[in-house]
Design a protein around this motif. Sequence first.
Motif, PDB file in Angstrom:
ATOM      1  N   UNK A  46       0.839  -1.191   0.000  1.00 24.78           N
ATOM      2  CA  UNK A  46       0.000   0.000   0.000  1.00 24.78           C
ATOM      3  C   UNK A  46       0.877   1.245   0.000  1.00 24.78           C
ATOM      4  N   UNK A  47       0.286   2.382  -0.393  1.00 25.02           N
ATOM      5  CA  UNK A  47       0.968   3.672  -0.311  1.00 25.02           C
ATOM      6  C   UNK A  47      -0.052   4.750  -0.009  1.00 25.02           C
ATOM      7  N   UNK A  48       0.418   5.813   0.619  1.00 23.30           N
ATOM      8  CA  UNK A  48      -0.459   6.958   0.897  1.00 23.30           C
ATOM      9  C   UNK A  48      -0.800   7.696  -0.398  1.00 23.30           C
ATOM     10  N   UNK A  49      -1.949   8.375  -0.372  1.00 23.27           N
ATOM     11  CA  UNK A  49      -2.281   9.270  -1.484  1.00 23.27           C
ATOM     12  C   UNK A  49      -1.181  10.315  -1.638  1.00 23.27           C
ATOM     13  N   UNK A  50      -0.822  10.555  -2.861  1.00 20.94           N
ATOM     14  CA  UNK A  50       0.223  11.541  -3.123  1.00 20.94           C
ATOM     15  C   UNK A  50       1.600  10.935  -3.278  1.00 20.94           C
ATOM     16  N   UNK A  51       1.763   9.676  -2.858  1.00 17.77           N
ATOM     17  CA  UNK A  51       3.044   8.989  -3.076  1.00 17.77           C
ATOM     18  C   UNK A  51       3.037   8.450  -4.503  1.00 17.77           C
ATOM     19  N   UNK A  52       4.009   8.850  -5.280  1.00 20.58           N
ATOM     20  CA  UNK A  52       3.965   8.557  -6.718  1.00 20.58           C
ATOM     21  C   UNK A  52       4.111   7.071  -7.014  1.00 20.58           C
ATOM     22  N   UNK A  53       5.053   6.410  -6.364  1.00 22.12           N
ATOM     23  CA  UNK A  53       5.378   5.030  -6.729  1.00 22.12           C
ATOM     24  C   UNK A  53       5.245   4.102  -5.532  1.00 22.12           C
ATOM     25  N   UNK A  54       4.377   3.086  -5.671  1.00 23.64           N
ATOM     26  CA  UNK A  54       4.326   2.047  -4.667  1.00 23.64           C
ATOM     27  C   UNK A  54       5.609   1.234  -4.681  1.00 23.64           C
ATOM     28  N   UNK A  55       5.872   0.564  -3.584  1.00 29.04           N
ATOM     29  CA  UNK A  55       7.102  -0.212  -3.472  1.00 29.04           C
ATOM     30  C   UNK A  55       6.903  -1.580  -4.126  1.00 29.04           C
ATOM     31  N   UNK A  56       7.896  -2.006  -4.901  1.00 27.28           N
ATOM     32  CA  UNK A  56       7.895  -3.318  -5.538  1.00 27.28           C
ATOM     33  C   UNK A  56       8.794  -4.254  -4.727  1.00 27.28           C
ATOM     34  N   UNK A  57       8.218  -5.326  -4.211  1.00 23.85           N
ATOM     35  CA  UNK A  57       8.957  -6.260  -3.353  1.00 23.85           C
ATOM     36  C   UNK A  57       9.611  -7.316  -4.240  1.00 23.85           C
ATOM     37  N   UNK A  58      10.708  -6.907  -4.873  1.00 27.29           N
ATOM     38  CA  UNK A  58      11.405  -7.803  -5.800  1.00 27.29           C
ATOM     39  C   UNK A  58      12.147  -8.900  -5.059  1.00 27.29           C
ATOM     40  N   UNK A  59      12.648  -8.588  -3.850  1.00 32.68           N
ATOM     41  CA  UNK A  59      13.377  -9.579  -3.055  1.00 32.68           C
ATOM     42  C   UNK A  59      13.320  -9.152  -1.596  1.00 32.68           C
ATOM     43  N   UNK A  60      13.556 -10.101  -0.705  1.00 35.06           N
ATOM     44  CA  UNK A  60      13.541  -9.847   0.734  1.00 35.06           C
ATOM     45  C   UNK A  60      14.699 -10.600   1.377  1.00 35.06           C
ATOM     46  N   UNK A  61      15.124 -10.125   2.557  1.00 36.47           N
ATOM     47  CA  UNK A  61      16.178 -10.807   3.312  1.00 36.47           C
ATOM     48  C   UNK A  61      16.007 -10.507   4.789  1.00 36.47           C
ATOM     49  N   UNK A  62      16.666 -11.293   5.638  1.00 36.99           N
ATOM     50  CA  UNK A  62      16.653 -11.067   7.078  1.00 36.99           C
ATOM     51  C   UNK A  62      17.815 -10.149   7.444  1.00 36.99           C
ATOM     52  N   UNK A  63      17.532  -9.140   8.243  1.00 39.07           N
ATOM     53  CA  UNK A  63      18.540  -8.164   8.667  1.00 39.07           C
ATOM     54  C   UNK A  63      18.796  -8.342  10.163  1.00 39.07           C
ATOM     55  N   UNK A  64      19.972  -8.849  10.510  1.00 41.16           N
ATOM     56  CA  UNK A  64      20.311  -9.107  11.911  1.00 41.16           C
ATOM     57  C   UNK A  64      21.010  -7.918  12.572  1.00 41.16           C
ATOM     58  N   UNK A  65      21.122  -6.803  11.885  1.00 47.24           N
ATOM     59  CA  UNK A  65      21.794  -5.653  12.475  1.00 47.24           C
ATOM     60  C   UNK A  65      20.921  -4.941  13.500  1.00 47.24           C
ATOM     61  N   UNK A  66      19.645  -5.332  13.590  1.00 46.08           N
ATOM     62  CA  UNK A  66      18.718  -4.752  14.548  1.00 46.08           C
ATOM     63  C   UNK A  66      18.313  -5.813  15.570  1.00 46.08           C
ATOM     64  N   UNK A  67      17.783  -5.366  16.698  1.00 47.28           N
ATOM     65  CA  UNK A  67      17.296  -6.281  17.736  1.00 47.28           C
ATOM     66  C   UNK A  67      15.890  -5.867  18.140  1.00 47.28           C
ATOM     67  N   UNK A  68      14.848  -6.699  17.868  1.00 49.80           N
ATOM     68  CA  UNK A  68      14.947  -7.985  17.171  1.00 49.80           C
ATOM     69  C   UNK A  68      15.270  -7.789  15.688  1.00 49.80           C
ATOM     70  N   UNK A  69      15.572  -8.891  14.979  1.00 51.32           N
ATOM     71  CA  UNK A  69      15.859  -8.767  13.548  1.00 51.32           C
ATOM     72  C   UNK A  69      14.695  -8.138  12.792  1.00 51.32           C
ATOM     73  N   UNK A  70      15.021  -7.484  11.693  1.00 54.56           N
ATOM     74  CA  UNK A  70      14.023  -6.910  10.807  1.00 54.56           C
ATOM     75  C   UNK A  70      14.160  -7.579   9.442  1.00 54.56           C
ATOM     76  N   UNK A  71      13.307  -7.167   8.522  1.00 57.44           N
ATOM     77  CA  UNK A  71      13.414  -7.657   7.156  1.00 57.44           C
ATOM     78  C   UNK A  71      13.779  -6.508   6.239  1.00 57.44           C
ATOM     79  N   UNK A  72      14.507  -6.838   5.174  1.00 59.39           N
ATOM     80  CA  UNK A  72      14.857  -5.861   4.157  1.00 59.39           C
ATOM     81  C   UNK A  72      14.224  -6.275   2.840  1.00 59.39           C
TER      82      UNK A  72
END
Length: 343
Positions: free
Chosen positions: A195-221
């Motif tokens: 989803x995107x807010x009104x006025x945001x030109x381009x929605x995000x395309x989820x071409x790939x994902x990964x686990x990010x362990x640099x945060x606690x707890x881990x996040x996704x990229x």
Amino acid sequence: MTNDGPGLYLQRVDERTDEVEALVARSEGRVGLDDLLSDLPRRLRRSWAPGRAVHEAWRMDLKDQLDLRWWPQGVTTAADAGRDDTRGRRLVIMSSYAKKLPWDPTKHGSRLTVMDLDSLSYRHVLLVRPTADGGLEPLHVHAGGVVWHGEHLHVAATGKGMFTFRVDDLLRVTARDAAYGYRYVLPARWQYRALKDDGVADGFRYSFVSLDRSTEPPTMMAGEYTNDPARTRRIARFPIDATTGLLETGADDRSRLVLLGDGPRRMQGVVNARGRLHVTVSQGRRERGSVYAGTPGHLVHHPHATPMGNEDVAYWPEEDLLYGVSEHPMARWLFTMRRSSFD
């Protein structure tokens, strides 16, 4: 530099708990991970693969090397999973999508390939959407990235966002014809709609994902593939709930993206390894691929690092290795690279 106000979200929708249970009732029931790993009929073999940074490589059997329908895309490992029953085991999961063939217009959807590098064996598992009557239909997504985290598997779905599965929902089917010949299927539990807010030109395309362990707890990229200089090629992060292992969402079931910066054109995957981004970039069928390493805006290009047709990337901290896959027939490898190659 990060931007936590771009108006981009993932919203959890289309929960299919009842449909999963209906499919369980019409199948031979749920199958544990150990049972699946004891039933891997296909053979991997060690191989050489082109690429300056390639450390190890494996190839699937000849049928899968020649296959024009199924195209490998995403990769995740037991290190991402962090489960007690995977500790000490060298397990890899690869995602693929199916192309329609001129002589067979059937849409086969997407699948996972579960690989055991210790026993050099593997098996394909079809990804499905369960229906209310206990049936199933293939999940039609590009599956450009996959993350195995705890009891869940998250699969990138480009403009559709992301689909999430429970590993414990792995099923052995009764009627293999209804599952396109597959012995095992994994039904989707949730969709996270882009989803995107009104006025945001381009929605995000989820071409790939990964686990990010640099945060606690881990996040996704996640990141956006494009070969068009006019289109966005953003890299973003979004939170994981430490209790449930699902995406962390508010009362509106939305997870807000934090933009980390832009990546290079044709990027296929990104991981955060020891505080630095490592981005894989494909140069097509004939030329070996690249890795860009560093921080957003300061990525250093390492050309010819991977095999041609390289795709997603995952990081195994204990081994200090990057895992990648390549997609083209007869040039399909699972391969590793030493992270230190990009210091």
